[in-house]
Structures are given as C-alpha cells and as structure tokens.
Design an enzyme around this catalytic site. Structure first.
Site, PDB file in Angstrom:
ATOM      1  N   TRP A 243       0.837  -1.208   0.000  1.00  0.00           N
ATOM      2  CA  TRP A 243       0.000   0.000   0.000  1.00  0.00           C
ATOM      3  C   TRP A 243       0.874   1.260   0.000  1.00  0.00           C
ATOM      4  O   TRP A 243       0.540   2.269  -0.618  1.00  0.00           O
ATOM      5  CB  TRP A 243      -0.896   0.003   1.241  1.00  0.00           C
ATOM      6  CG  TRP A 243      -1.716   1.252   1.371  1.00  0.00           C
ATOM      7  CD1 TRP A 243      -2.964   1.471   0.885  1.00  0.00           C
ATOM      8  CD2 TRP A 243      -1.344   2.470   2.037  1.00  0.00           C
ATOM      9  NE1 TRP A 243      -3.391   2.727   1.188  1.00  0.00           N
ATOM     10  CE2 TRP A 243      -2.410   3.376   1.898  1.00  0.00           C
ATOM     11  CE3 TRP A 243      -0.202   2.891   2.727  1.00  0.00           C
ATOM     12  CZ2 TRP A 243      -2.381   4.660   2.423  1.00  0.00           C
ATOM     13  CZ3 TRP A 243      -0.168   4.173   3.253  1.00  0.00           C
ATOM     14  CH2 TRP A 243      -1.252   5.033   3.099  1.00  0.00           C
ATOM     15  N   HIS A 244       2.042   1.151   0.687  1.00  0.00           N
ATOM     16  CA  HIS A 244       2.894   2.331   0.811  1.00  0.00           C
ATOM     17  C   HIS A 244       3.547   2.740  -0.503  1.00  0.00           C
ATOM     18  O   HIS A 244       3.952   3.883  -0.650  1.00  0.00           O
ATOM     19  CB  HIS A 244       3.970   2.107   1.871  1.00  0.00           C
ATOM     20  CG  HIS A 244       3.443   2.289   3.250  1.00  0.00           C
ATOM     21  ND1 HIS A 244       2.761   1.295   3.915  1.00  0.00           N
ATOM     22  CD2 HIS A 244       3.453   3.351   4.087  1.00  0.00           C
ATOM     23  CE1 HIS A 244       2.398   1.744   5.099  1.00  0.00           C
ATOM     24  NE2 HIS A 244       2.793   2.997   5.233  1.00  0.00           N
ATOM     25  N   GLY A 245       3.668   1.825  -1.419  1.00  0.00           N
ATOM     26  CA  GLY A 245       4.255   2.228  -2.685  1.00  0.00           C
ATOM     27  C   GLY A 245       4.522   1.044  -3.585  1.00  0.00           C
ATOM     28  O   GLY A 245       4.602  -0.101  -3.139  1.00  0.00           O
TER      29      GLY A 245
ATOM     30  N   PHE B 164       2.205   8.313  -1.397  1.00  0.00           N
ATOM     31  CA  PHE B 164       1.565   7.012  -1.189  1.00  0.00           C
ATOM     32  C   PHE B 164       0.094   7.113  -1.552  1.00  0.00           C
ATOM     33  O   PHE B 164      -0.641   6.226  -1.488  1.00  0.00           O
ATOM     34  CB  PHE B 164       1.728   6.537   0.245  1.00  0.00           C
ATOM     35  CG  PHE B 164       3.189   6.469   0.671  1.00  0.00           C
ATOM     36  CD1 PHE B 164       4.159   6.123  -0.250  1.00  0.00           C
ATOM     37  CD2 PHE B 164       3.576   6.783   1.949  1.00  0.00           C
ATOM     38  CE1 PHE B 164       5.498   6.077   0.115  1.00  0.00           C
ATOM     39  CE2 PHE B 164       4.908   6.731   2.326  1.00  0.00           C
ATOM     40  CZ  PHE B 164       5.867   6.379   1.406  1.00  0.00           C
TER      41      PHE B 164
END
Lengths: 330, 526
Positions: free
Chosen positions: B378-380, B526
């Site tokens: 999800w963060h990247g 993000f």
C-alpha cells in the site's frame, strides 16, 4: 464561557512582540541595513554628533572598526581604500591600506588612511561604498579592482531581495527578530555543521556553485562586463567630485603545471585601461609582485601576507610620488 | 496546495471564516468547493477520478442498503467526471495534457456503470447486496491498482520475461499517480464495507457524501476516516466552540513545527545517507537512518496534526494517527501507535475478514503475513515496501511466537524497566525497518547493511551532522515528553500558562528560523 485569548497565547504574543521591539529599539544601529547585505548606501557608516564617523560592523558590512572626522582635517592627506578581502587583509594594521598611511607619514606627509574593504565585495557593492566615502573628503581613493567577487555580489543581491516584497510568503521575514534568527541559523549552524557534500545534494552549495559559474565562459564574460560598467561608474563618480582615484588591479598566484607559479590578472589590467585619464591612475598588482619572488608573499594564491601588503603599500606610495599626487594634494 | 505553503495560510482562515457564517447546507457546498480547489492546486485533471470514486460509492452504498436509484440520475451524475475533464481541456494548453483514452474511459464510465447497476438489480435479492459490494470494491481497487501499480507490475513483468530471454518491447503508457488516491480510496472502501456489514447507514445526500470523500484536511494523506466517525459530523451543523479554535491552532503549530523544523532539517542528512552515490560508512549509515526515522515521523505526524487542527477549526474532529510510536514496546504496540487509522483499517478490512487469530496459530500467522505484505505494498509500488511489510510480519511472528517477547504485546502487564528496555529494542528494530523502507532497491539496502563493517572514517565527518540532527530532534523529544506527561497532545495543561506561552513562542521561532523552500510531505506519494 471560554475566552478568545488564553493567558498562554497572550504570553506567547507578548514574548514575540517584545522580542521584536527590543531588536528594533536597542539594536537599531547593528540592524540598520543589516538585511541589505552590503547594498544599503549607509550601513556601517555611523555619523556621530561630534562630527566623527565610525566604521562599524553592520548591514552586511563587517568594516574594521575605525573612526575619522567627517570633514578632512586641513593639510591632511586622506586615503580611503575600497575593495574586497585582499585589501581588507588579515588585520587592520598589517593590510596595505594602513601601511600606506604609515609609509606616507614616514616620508613626513601628514596622512591618514582608512580601510573600507569588505571580504567578498564585488564591483557593485564597492561602488556603493565609494558613493558614501566620497562624502568624507578623501584626498585619494584606491579602488582595488577585481573580477573575482561578482558571484558574491549577485548572490547577496538576490539575498537582499529575497524577502523584500510584500508577497505573503515573506510576511514572517518582515520581523527583524525572525529574520536575524533565520540568518544566524543559516550562517552559523547550517553552513558550519552540514558538510559540503550534503549541501551539494540539497542544492545548497555556494563554493561549488561559484566554481561552476566561474568555469562558464559566458558567465565570465558577463561578470567582466559588469566589472567594466561598475568600475567606470566609480571612476566617473570620483572624477565628478574632483577626487583622484587609483585603480589597483588584483592578481593571483596560479600553478603553471611545471612545479612553478605565475601571476594572473584575469584580464583586469587591460579592462581598466580605457578608464584612465586625468586624476585616474593605475597600478597593477601583477607588475608590482612579479619583480620579486612572489610565491612566499601569498597565503593562499589570492591573499597576501603582511610583507606582501608592505610591498603593495610601497608601490602605491611610489606611484603617487611619480604621478605627483602627493605634492599636488598637499 | 501544501499545508505549509503561504497559500494554505490564507486559504484555511478564509474557509474557516466563511464556514461559520454559512448555514449547514452552505457549509457542505463550501467544503466541497474548498476541497476540490485544494486538490486542484496540484492537478485539476484528477478531480475526475475523485468524482468517479464518489459516484461509485454513493450509488453503491445505497444499492447495498437496498435503495434503487433512477437510471437517469445515475447516468446524469455519472457524467460529472467527463464534464469535468471536458472543462479542464479548455484550459490546458496542449491536448496531450489529457490523453484521449482518459476521455474515452470517462465517457464509457456512466454507460458501463449504469448498465452494471441495472444488471445487478436483476440478481436474486439475497445476492444483490454482495454483488453491489463487489462492484464497489472492484471499481475502487481497479482504479487504485491501475494508477498506483500499473507501472510497477508492468516493469516487473518485463524484467521477469527478460530473465527468460524474451523482450516483449511493449510501449506502455506512463501512468501518473494521483495524489492521495490511496487514502480516499481506502476511506471509500471502508464506507461501502461498513454499509454492507450493517454497521453504518448509507448517506442519502450526494453532496454530504462528496464532502465526506473529499474533505480537504484529510484528503491527501489521511487520517483515513470511517463513515461513522466523520459523516455524522458533516450531516449536522457544528456549533462554534472557542475551545476547538484554540485546540486547532495548537495542533497546527505543533504540526508545522514537526514538518518544517524537524522533518525538513532531518531530511538533509537522510537524503544524503540514502543517495545512491554516497559512499556510506558505519557512522553515516546510523546517522542517516536516525535522521530518516525522525524525518518520516515529523513529516507524517506533522501533516496529521495540521490536518486535525484544520478540521478542528471547522468544528470537526478527526482521529489520531500517532500515539508516541517510538515509545512502542513491541511490533504490535508499534502498529497500534503508528499510522493508526491505516493499521486499524487493515485490521478491520483485511486481517479480521481473513480469519484474524480465530483459527489457530498457523492461520493467524498466514493472515498476519498477508495483511502486512499488503500494508507494505500500500505504501508504494516498490519491492522494498513489500519487503518492509514482510519484515514487520516476521517481527510480529517472532514476538507472537516467543513466550518471553509475547508478553510485551500487552505493555500494561510489564514493569517499567522492561518496557524501557523493550522500547529501546523495538526502536532499533524500527530503524532497520526504516532502512528497508527508505532504500530505493535491494542493492542499496545491502550497501546500508554493509556500511556497518566500516567505521574507519574520523569523527570530524559525522560529528557536526550529528549535532545538526541533535538540535532538531531534541526539541521534538522534549515536546513528546511534555505531551506524554500531560496526557494530552497539545494542551499541556500539566504546565503553568507562563511555561506554555513560552513553549509556544519557542515553537513558533524554531519554525520561523527554519523556513525553507517548499518540501513536499513524504506520504503524499503514497
């Protein structure tokens, strides 16, 4: 019923406003023109009620502390030297402006000399100092002409302009207290504690930028053009006030690649030639130094040791004698 | 528009002033207009995507609740994204600014969505709710997946194929990541799921729902709000309370301090240490990761403080996102304190639906790993983020599987000395996690670890930067200790007002003395 303003908020406000007032009232002298970074016409010159003028560290002008009378004493030959870190020297006493005074007095001339040079001052900021210096009746102005400080002039001009407009992004910086805090943090902490390679990455790298700009022929040409224009304006100003001016062109020591050194005037000797005329004299540092073993006279290729300054002072006095300036002005 | 820009310093008071002058309906319209303007300052084109998400989840949630809307209304509102793009195209200098396929997608959207919507109503009633939830989830996740991960997966596939000697030579479009998409998509998903689960009512007013999805203080980087937390506050008019104003301003001051004074100054060192060209040694590897730990905390918790403070000025309370994360005693404790709204989102919408810890240790670990790997992703779109998620999954497994460490998951049951020791250990683990997170690739990460084998360089090269880090971190630590002691984020009621006033003045001056060119918030990407 809750109050709009809490005691803590009022304390904060009082502290901030109080600090600003203290700065504006009690530090007025040192803050005057401080954020003009050498572009204020009068910063550093403090005219006292008793008719004297103090040269102080203010307004981006860290003058050596000196005092002189606003009006030149009768019969005194007053020399004022304007330029960058070379004439400024490592100390007031050993730099060539002071030594000129001493050597003149040694020949029996009643003379006083003042060092108005500031490290990093290029032609534009030197011209601004000259405008003010001419008000104090110099018998001679020595303009140490160089084209090595145009980058600093440009940078400091940008800095002086940075927060000048009333654009909302500058509102905080209208506070002298905040601005000084910002300046101290940038100059005393950031530049000293953050290594150059870290600053390069953050695109804040003064020395690198200067070197890079200096390697660009177009930039060098632009700088020379600016030096030519500003120096010519300075000469015209002095002539208009009837003050003789000596253009002392800078030279630096360069490695010749064969284990020796040569002196490089970076085109300054030629650059000032068209400006010479009545009351405008010329002395080349390169000509003076290359008659001797010059390498030991330099500390770092640009700046001189005290014996180097003494040599320049002697050459200036000799030049004045040859041109008849000393005899005429006495 | 950045929270620490001069534009925002003018925008927020203007919105707040207007907001309290308007009746409830006017406030909703003001919030929508303000939020869309706020977003458009980055890229007006992507408002079409935000509109699409709003439309999909508005009608989706109503359908889940069994409320059918007329086809004309769906098509009409569904045309809004296209209308917006057409409007934008008038003002962009080149036609290439909005690619043709985007127009096509926006034109097809109302037709396809409208058709699917009508089609799903033909399903047996017991299947309809689930089908509409799936439609909503698919729409949200496909938008997120395409805009955020297309480049990443396409590049990964190309690399994998190349390893087998096949170079497909595709010409793939470069997809721009719309700012804040991960945050508002997750908020929308939670809304649809909560309605499906019957724990939340759908919003019947399109404009209130649009304000919920686009609420500017938390639009770009959270906190990710739940329907039952935020929507009720928008559905009824807030009453002005001076305490909210005070609290909001304090939160904003603290947030700006964390961002400008702490994060942006620590970033200088972190960026250098994690630059591919830097030749790291042990001292700089440690300094860099420490700097990054405080940069990311200052940056993200600072952002959250400003977001919550801004909302508070409008009488709206947003959830906390940070609760002294570096004081955590274990990885579970850390995730209860760091980016709390995201942790709880993954807990409620991934971990628990997977079975949570209800089916024995093996399935618990499986669920934990899936959840953490997804949280990492999800963060990247980068394998280092997935690895970061995996690293925390491994830590959680270790702490859950080791009896001595397991009891640290419940800090209240441990003596103070053990908590301090375990917080120090957890902080060291967190630093390793940040090194994984910050590294651009595995090669750089390996270089970071290898640097600890070289401590030869003299102190002069790192001592001054260390002082630089110290002067920017110490005030933050003092602030954290003060908050911890007073059991409040910004009120500091524990301290006399004189001391509080002095503290606020110092915070203000530290910020003012550090003003730098705009530096973007990390979590925006993000």
């Amino acid at each position: 019923m809750k109050r709009w303003l809490t005691p803590a908020f009022l304390t904060m406000l009082t502290l901030l406003v109080g600090a600003e007032l203290v700065v504006r009232v009690f530090f007025q002298r040192s803050m005057s023109g401080r954020f003009e970074y050498g572009y204020s016409p009068t910063a550093g010159f403090v005219e006292n009620a008793d008719g004297t003028v103090d040269l102080v560290h203010a307004g981006g002008r860290p003058f050596w502390p000196q005092t002189f009378s606003k009006t030149r004493p009768p019969g005194t030959f007053r020399v004022m030297v304007i330029g960058d870190s070379v004439p400024r020297g490592a100390s007031l006493a050993t730099a060539y402006p002071a030594q000129i005074g001493e050597q003149l007095r040694a020949t029996g001339i009643i003379a006083e000399s003042f060092n108005l040079a500031i490290g990093g001052n290029g032609s534009a900021r030197s011209e601004i100092i000259l405008r003010q210096a001419l008000d104090y009746q110099p018998s001679l102005v020595i303009l140490h002409a160089d084209n090595a400080d145009e980058y600093e002039d440009e940078r400091e001009y940008a800095r002086a302009q940075a927060f000048k407009s009333w654009h909302p992004k500058n509102w905080l910086m209208k506070s002298l207290f905040v601005r000084r805090l910002y300046e101290v943090k940038t100059e005393q902490v950031f530049w000293k504690w953050v290594p150059a390679n870290v600053r390069v990455l953050a695109d804040v790298n003064d020395y690198g930028n200067k070197a890079l700009a200096g390697e660009n022929p177009a930039t060098r040409l632009e700088w020379d053009g600016r030096v030519r224009k500003n120096t010519a304006e300075s000469v015209a100003l002095a002539r208009a006030r009837g003050v003789p001016i000596l253009l002392l062109t800078a030279a630096r020591e360069q490695d010749d690649g064969r284990g020796g050194f040569y002196l490089d005037d970076r085109g300054m000797d030629n650059l000032v030639q068209p400006m010479l005329g009545a009351g405008v004299y010329f002395l080349s540092m390169k000509d003076v130094l290359q008659k001797t073993n010059f390498a030991p006279l330099f500390t770092d290729g640009t700046h001189l040791r005290p014996d180097g300054h003494a040599l320049i002072a002697a050459a200036v006095v000799e030049k004045l004698r040859q041109e008849g300036v000393i005899a005429v002005r006495q | 528009m950045s929270f620490v820009s001069w534009q925002y310093a003018l925008f927020l008071p203007l919105v707040a002033l207007l907001y309290w002058q308007l009746p409830w309906r006017g406030r909703i319209f003001l919030l929508i207009a303000g939020s869309y303007f706020f977003y458009a300052m980055w890229d007006a084109r992507f408002l079409a995507l935000l509109l699409t998400t709003t439309v999909v989840d508005y009608f989706g949630a109503l359908a889940i609740a069994g409320e059918r809307q007329p086809a004309a209304k769906i098509t009409g509102i569904g045309l809004l994204p296209l209308a917006w793009l057409l409007g934008c195209s008038l003002f962009y200098s080149t036609h290439a600014s909005i690619e043709k396929w985007i127009f096509v997608a926006a034109a097809i959207f109302p037709l396809v969505y409208g058709a699917l919507y009508q089609l799903l109503w033909r399903l047996p009633p017991e299947k309809q709710r689930r089908a509409f939830l799936v439609l909503s989830l698919c729409s949200n996740l496909s938008a997120l997946g395409f805009f955020k991960y297309f480049d990443f997966f396409a590049a990964s596939l190309e690399t994998s194929l190349a390893k087998f000697g096949w170079n497909p030579g595709w010409t793939l479009p470069h997809v721009i990541l719309p700012i804040g998409i991960s945050f508002y998509t997750f908020q929308s998903i939670s809304y649809a799921v909560d309605v499906y689960r019957g724990i939340a009512r759908p919003s019947r007013d399109f404009f209130t729902f649009a304000a919920f999805v686009s609420f500017f203080p938390q639009l770009i980087a959270g906190p990710i709000e739940r329907r039952n937390d935020l929507l009720p506050q928008l559905e009824k008019p807030a009453t002005f309370d001076i305490a909210d104003l005070h609290h909001g301003l304090r939160l904003i001051l603290t947030g700006v301090f964390k961002k400008i004074f702490v994060a942006d100054n620590c970033a200088l060192l972190a960026n250098y240490a994690f630059d591919p060209k830097t030749n790291l040694n042990g001292q700089w590897a440690l300094l860099g990761v420490l700097a990054f730990a405080f940069q990311i905390y200052g940056d993200f918790s600072g952002y959250t403080d400003i977001a919550r403070g801004s909302a508070r000025l409008l009488g709206i309370r947003l959830n906390r996102n940070f609760n002294f994360p570096y004081f955590a005693a274990s990885p579970s404790d850390f995730w209860r304190r760091w980016h709390m709204t995201l942790s709880f989102w993954f807990r409620d919408y991934v971990y628990i639906p997977l079975g949570g810890n209800r089916h024995g240790p093996l399935k618990t670990f499986r669920n934990l790993w899936i959840t953490m790997l997804l949280a990492g992703l999800w963060h990247g779109a980068n394998w280092t983020f997935v690895m970061w998620g995996g690293y925390y999954a491994a830590l959680l497994t270790l702490y859950h599987g080791t009896p001595g460490l397991k009891r640290l998951n419940e800090p209240e049951k441990n003596p103070r000395w053990r908590l301090v020791a375990s917080a120090a250990l957890m902080f060291a683990f967190t630093l390793v996690g940040w090194a994984i997170f910050r590294s651009r690739n595995l090669e750089q990460l390996a270089g970071w670890f290898a640097a600890f084998g070289n401590w030869n360089t003299g102190a002069a090269n790192w001592l001054h930067p260390f002082y630089w880090l110290l002067i920017h971190v110490l005030p933050l630590l003092l602030l954290q200790i003060a908050s911890w002691k007073s059991r409040d984020e910004v009120e500091f009621a524990y301290f006399p007002w004189l001391l509080r006033g002095l503290a606020y003045a110092v915070l203000f001056l530290l910020v003012a003395g550090s003003v730098a060119p705009d530096v973007e918030f990390i979590y925006f990407q993000f």
